[in-house]
Design an enzyme around this catalytic site. Structure first.
Site, PDB file in Angstrom:
ATOM      1  N   HIS A 265      15.767  15.359 -26.410  1.00 37.46           N
ATOM      2  CA  HIS A 265      14.770  16.389 -26.712  1.00 37.46           C
ATOM      3  C   HIS A 265      13.934  16.724 -25.468  1.00 37.46           C
ATOM      4  CE1 HIS A 265      11.770  18.394 -29.417  1.00 37.46           C
ATOM      5  NE2 HIS A 265      10.956  18.086 -28.416  1.00 37.46           N
ATOM      6  N   GLU A 266      13.334  15.694 -24.892  1.00 34.97           N
ATOM      7  CA  GLU A 266      12.437  15.952 -23.762  1.00 34.97           C
ATOM      8  C   GLU A 266      13.201  16.494 -22.555  1.00 34.97           C
ATOM      9  OE1 GLU A 266       9.385  16.104 -24.436  1.00 34.97           O
ATOM     10  OE2 GLU A 266       9.389  14.950 -26.305  1.00 34.97           O
ATOM     11  N   HIS A 269      13.196  20.219 -22.691  1.00 36.40           N
ATOM     12  CA  HIS A 269      11.965  20.783 -22.118  1.00 36.40           C
ATOM     13  C   HIS A 269      12.033  20.709 -20.595  1.00 36.40           C
ATOM     14  CE1 HIS A 269       9.637  21.286 -25.772  1.00 36.40           C
ATOM     15  NE2 HIS A 269       9.756  20.023 -26.130  1.00 36.40           N
ATOM     16  N   GLU A 295      10.259  24.832 -27.210  1.00 33.74           N
ATOM     17  CA  GLU A 295      10.810  23.961 -28.243  1.00 33.74           C
ATOM     18  C   GLU A 295      12.245  24.368 -28.601  1.00 33.74           C
ATOM     19  OE1 GLU A 295       9.197  21.356 -28.798  1.00 33.74           O
ATOM     20  OE2 GLU A 295      10.104  20.493 -30.599  1.00 33.74           O
TER      21      GLU A 295
HETATM   22 ZN    ZN Z   1       9.231  19.230 -27.975  1.00 26.97          ZN
END
Ligand code: ZN
Length: 501
Positions: A265-266, A269, A295
């Site tokens: 997830h990160e 980003h 996101e």
């Molecule tokens: Zn996030």
């Protein structure tokens, strides 16, 4: 002649540097700082935010923007110069609405509140967080009064994270989703036994979890020569430049999912931050278009890719090699089902894809009503638990598993949560568009090859940095406004297969 434009670039470059230094202090606060340093860090953050806000809203900045607007009048809309001045104007007009003392006080109060929240969460003691939260909400009401709003005071806060987004917009997005999502989750829950997730609930040594997850995100395209990963209470991504992007994660030695999917997830980003065009470095145009678009990138690599069957056809044998004792007798099929188990649960960041948006609905409705004065601070746990019962069918046994779980309120991030749902919708809308342009992408993923997909995101989303407003960017990239159709189709197809619906 571009004297004013050059002076404006230089001045805003200094503001960006101050903001980046503040981000570095905040990163330190959450990853390295000894607990006793909270008060001194709060002072540092306060000074930095005061300096940058003063420079940003100074009359001189306004005069330079006005003069630069004349200088770039004939520049094309997409050009760097025209975009810089356009974004500077928008930021200036917004920042001027807030007095510097309010901005500085918010920074100081939230820097201290972080420690209060960490302790309150650790000790499951909501009352200990009430004084900080009350103070933050008072400051938020002052902020709302300065900014103004048309329909609901919460609109003024939503706009901080997603330009122009209103409570009514969020309400209608969730109404649309609820119609299909609630029955889907209900149908899945009735077949809960169809998926066994015990394979991911075993002992997995932290160092091996970390090595595997970092190997995957390197293959995704997260550049560790321009980034690094550390541990924190709450996973996040921050950056001090496109060439210095920091992601964090947390480990559960008895559960594979949090660090594995948290890192995926990160990294999403992080790749967005690393992907700004080099010409944008050090300017206000570097970084992302909005939190919702940000996101979309994290959810793409975490879920649409990282929890997909093609992805694991390539990576599962490697995961089995990493954890032979735990996984050698678990088939690919059983593992794929285990990581996609749907189950109403308490913690948002650990929620499956089907129930995730229900977690956001809870937060949105509680926040909107706290800001609107319908829920008092002391009554938040009760309101939270009632919504949890209504949407997830479960009541958290502690506030640590309920209203204290997220960091956002401690940093004043009211209005932030709806951007997570926007990100979910956009992740699939963007992926579908990329696959339409490059139909071989799913096969490439099954070979552990991500450059075509990342390349599409780079050229359609990342390189633009903050040049375009989110609605504009999505229209350019996908040819239509944000919609929930693609996302719901994705969820239904995926979970019908897994749960035999
Ligand atoms: Zn996030």
């Amino acid at each position: 002649m571009s004297d004013s434009l050059d002076a404006l670039k230089s001045r805003l470059g200094d503001v960006v540097s101050l903001t980046n230094i503040q981000a570095l202090v905040e990163w330190d606060q959450q990853t390295q700082m000894p607990p006793g340093a909270a008060a001194s860090k709060a002072r540092h953050v306060e000074v930095l935010s005061k300096l940058s806000h003063e420079m940003e809203v100074a009359d001189e900045t306004g005069s330079l923007i006005a003069a630069a607007e004349k200088e770039v009048a004939s520049a094309t809309y997409d050009s760097f110069d025209a975009s810089l001045v356009r974004v500077a104007r928008r930021g200036y007009d917004r920042a001027r609405k807030l007095p510097t003392d309010l901005v500085a006080e918010m920074s100081r109060v939230t820097a201290m509140a972080h420690e209060d929240w960490v302790k309150a969460r650790q000790n499951d003691d909501f009352a200990a967080f009430v004084p900080s939260l009350t103070k933050i909400l008072e400051l938020k009401q002052r902020e709302i009064a300065c900014k103004g709003y048309k329909e609901h005071p919460y609109d003024a806060l939503l706009d901080n994270f997603e330009i122009g987004l209103t409570a009514a917009d969020v309400d209608s997005m969730f109404s649309e989703l609820r119609v299909e999502l609630v029955p889907l989750v209900k149908a899945i829950t009735e077949r809960a036994d169809a998926v066994d997730d015990s394979p991911v609930h075993q002992e997995f040594p932290e160092d091996k979890q970390r090595a595997f997850a970092e190997m995957v995100v390197s293959k995704y395209g997260f550049d560790f020569s321009r980034g690094r990963q550390d541990k924190s209470v709450h996973p996040f991504c921050t950056s001090f430049s496109r060439d210095d992007v920091r992601i964090t994660t947390r480990f559960d030695p008895n559960w594979l999912n949090p660090a594995l999917f948290g890192t995926f997830h990160e990294s999403g980003h992080g790749m967005y931050e690393q992907g700004s065009d080099p010409s944008l470095e050090g300017t206000i145009l570097c970084g992302g278009a909005s939190l919702g678009v940000h996101e979309s990138q994290s959810r793409l690599w975490e879920n649409v890719i990282g929890r997909s069957y093609p992805f694991w056809t390539h990576f599962y044998p490697k995961l089995q090699e990493t954890f032979p004792g735990q996984l050698k007798d678990v088939s690919l099929d059983a593992f794929y089902r285990a990581i996609n188990k749907v189950e109403p649960s308490f913690i948002r960041v650990e929620a499956d894809e089907a129930t995730y948006n229900l977690h956001i609905m809870i937060r949105f409705e509680v926040e909107r009503d706290v800001i609107g004065g319908k829920i008092a601070v002391k009554d938040i746990p009760e309101a939270w638990n009632a919504k949890s019962k209504e949407y997830l069918g479960i009541v958290p046994p502690t506030n640590a598993l309920g209203c204290l779980q997220d960091i956002h309120w401690s940093f004043g991030g009211f209005g932030y949560f709806p951007t997570y749902s926007i990100g979910n919708l956009l992740s699939v809308q963007l992926y579908d568009t990329a696959v339409k342009a490059h139909p071989a992408i799913p096969e490439e993923i099954a070979d552990g090859e991500f450059s075509t997909l990342l390349g599409w995101m780079r050229s359609n989303i990342h390189v633009h940095g903050a040049k375009y407003e989110p609605k504009e960017l999505i229209m350019r990239a996908t040819g239509e406004p944000m919609q929930s159709r693609s996302y719901m189709k994705y969820l239904k197809t995926k979970y019908s297969a897994i749960y035999g619906l």
